[in-house]
Structures are given as C-alpha cells and as structure tokens.
Design a protein around this motif. Structure first.
Motif, PDB file in Angstrom:
ATOM      1  N   UNK A  74       0.934  -1.184   0.127  1.00 40.49           N
ATOM      2  CA  UNK A  74       0.049  -0.024  -0.057  1.00 40.49           C
ATOM      3  C   UNK A  74       0.784   1.114  -0.070  1.00 40.49           C
ATOM      4  N   UNK A  75       0.366   2.428   0.719  1.00 35.98           N
ATOM      5  CA  UNK A  75       0.994   3.609   0.719  1.00 35.98           C
ATOM      6  C   UNK A  75       2.483   3.567   1.496  1.00 35.98           C
ATOM      7  N   UNK A  76       2.713   2.362   2.567  1.00 36.05           N
ATOM      8  CA  UNK A  76       3.784   2.347   3.058  1.00 36.05           C
ATOM      9  C   UNK A  76       4.899   2.095   1.886  1.00 36.05           C
ATOM     10  N   UNK A  77       4.378   1.141   1.303  1.00 36.72           N
ATOM     11  CA  UNK A  77       5.550   0.757   0.217  1.00 36.72           C
ATOM     12  C   UNK A  77       6.086   1.953  -0.838  1.00 36.72           C
ATOM     13  N   UNK A  78       5.052   2.755  -1.027  1.00 35.51           N
ATOM     14  CA  UNK A  78       5.625   3.808  -1.880  1.00 35.51           C
ATOM     15  C   UNK A  78       6.566   4.684  -1.297  1.00 35.51           C
ATOM     16  N   UNK A  79       6.674   4.523   0.222  1.00 40.46           N
ATOM     17  CA  UNK A  79       7.781   5.451   0.850  1.00 40.46           C
ATOM     18  C   UNK A  79       8.938   4.537   0.970  1.00 40.46           C
ATOM     19  N   UNK A  80       8.826   3.374   1.201  1.00 39.89           N
ATOM     20  CA  UNK A  80       9.974   2.495   1.673  1.00 39.89           C
ATOM     21  C   UNK A  80      10.849   1.828   0.420  1.00 39.89           C
ATOM     22  N   UNK A  81       9.965   1.452  -0.768  1.00 39.89           N
ATOM     23  CA  UNK A  81      10.481   0.892  -1.885  1.00 39.89           C
ATOM     24  C   UNK A  81      11.826   1.811  -2.529  1.00 39.89           C
TER      25      UNK A  81
END
Length: 266
Positions: A74-81
């Motif tokens: 979700x949105x978290x992966x947009x930040x950590x990837x």
C-alpha cells in the motif's frame, strides 16, 4: 651518547591492510546479507519479497494498478521501496559489480562525510534515481532492483573533490590524499578531468543500458541506466548541500588558506 625518544612521541604506525570505512563496510555486509538470505528462500517467498520491496513504477499510477492489480504494501511501500530496492540484486555478477564500485567510490565519500551524512546522501541518491525512472516510465510493471543508482550518486559526488590537489585522484597518478576542499559545480564542470569522467560515465551507462550489451553485466533484464543517471546527477549537483564545512585551526570555516574561504558557499 644517543638520547632516548621523548615518551610522548608516537611510534609510527603502518596503515591497515584493509582500510574500508565503517559505513561502507556495514552497507556492503547488509547488501550481501540480503542477497544470501534471498537465495535461501523458496521461490514463492522471493516473489513476494520482490513485490513488496522492489521499485515498481506502476505502484505510483492508479491507472496501472487497475490494469495490473494491486501491489502489496500500500502507501507504506510507496515510501520505503525507493530505499529498499537498493538492497536487492538480480545475480552474483550484479552484486559483485556494485560491491566493487561501492568500495571504490563509497570509501572517499564516507571518509569525508562521516556515517550519518554518508547514509543520508547514499539513500537520497538512490531515491533520486528511483524518481527519475518512475518519471520516465510511468505505470511500468517491470521492477527495478540494485544499488547502482545510489552508487552512481557516490560517483557524482566524488567528482566534486577527488580531482582537486590533495584529493585521491589529484594529479592523476600523483600523490593522493584527502582533499578538504570541493569544487563548485561550475568549476567542476569546467575541469577537463571532471568532464571526461562525466562523459565516460554517461557513455558507458548508455552503452550497457540502452543496447544489447547489458547482458555482459550478467543482469537478467535491461539495465535501468536512467535510474543511474538520476542518482549520478543528484550526487554531482547537490553534493555541496551534504558536505560539512571544514574548520580551520583558528576555528573559522574553510581550511587554512584563503582559497578555502572562496569555496565555502559552492
């Protein structure tokens, strides 16, 4: 009668055989560790890890997600990837090539920055490479992995000081060292050695990234040379914002000479 050496005189110490800065060594251990751990996982787990931690331009496009399906995280992966993709590699050749370049260019930058600034600069370069790749390939479902963009940023940053007098490549074969100065971006681009380095870097990346020669690197897919370019340009152009000001013996900025004061604001 010979006089004994003063007790406060330090004995001469030989430099260590392996003089890799701690931040570079730690980063290399983490990258190799992640690769080895991935190689021991079952294929279905590796696939899930790639979906969760690799860089997918499609993740940032609602239209692409509706076409290809939702990605985990979700949105978290947009930040950590944009950070975690730098720890993933497609094969031993890819890993070894990046490890060699990390040691070569990470070492002078880490010695100059210290641990905190080095890690911030490194991952910022990787994120800049990710940003440019997503910008140029919006909605692409092809994952991007590897530390190459971040390492390219180290190369761009190193170009701002390694060619100066006292720098590792000062004099191109002469006595190297640790330069306390950096060239302003205009001065760097006016230096023939820096221009040759930048030109060769862009040319080699284009050659191996935009042509079938990418297979020589042992990479299963096409080399994301645009991400490399994003990281390199970030490191080259924004190096000065991360470079700590040098203090003179009197406590002022610069180093010891008037020329150091001239380079304080580049």
């Amino acid at each position: 009668m010979a006089e004994p050496l003063p007790s406060d005189t330090e004995a001469r110490r030989e430099p260590p055989a392996f003089n890799v800065p701690g931040p570079v060594g730690l980063l290399l251990v983490l990258i190799v560790g992640v690769f080895l751990a991935m190689s021991l996982l079952p294929p279905e787990t590796v696939e899930q890890a790639i979906l969760l931690f690799a860089l997918f331009p499609a993740r940032y496009s609602p239209q692409a997600l509706s076409l290809y399906g939702e990605l985990p995280g979700g949105f978290g992966a947009e930040l950590w990837t944009p950070v975690t993709y730098t720890f993933l590699h497609s094969g031993w050749e890819h890993l070894i090539a990046n490890g060699v370049w990390l040691l070569a260019f990470g070492t002078p930058v880490a010695r100059r920055f210290g641990a905190s600034r080095f890690f911030i600069f490194y991952f910022a370069c990787g994120a800049a490479g990710a940003f440019l790749h997503v910008l140029l390939y919006p909605g692409s479902p092809i994952p991007v992995v590897g530390a190459s963009a971040a390492i390219s940023g180290l190369m761009g940053g190193a170009a701002r000081f390694v060619f100066l007098a006292g720098g590792p490549l000062g004099g191109l074969g002469g006595r190297g060292g640790h330069s306390t100065r950096r060239a302003g971006i205009l001065a760097a681009l006016a230096d023939r050695r820096t221009l040759i380095f930048v030109g060769l870097w862009i040319g080699v990346n284009f050659l191996f990234g935009a042509t079938p020669l990418s297979g020589v690197l042992g990479v299963a897919g096409q080399v994301a040379w645009e991400a490399h370019l994003g990281g390199f340009l970030f490191g080259l152009l924004l190096f000065g914002f991360f470079d700590p000001p040098r203090m003179s013996p009197s406590g002022g900025p610069g180093n010891v000479g008037y020329g150091e004061w001239l380079n304080r604001f580049d």
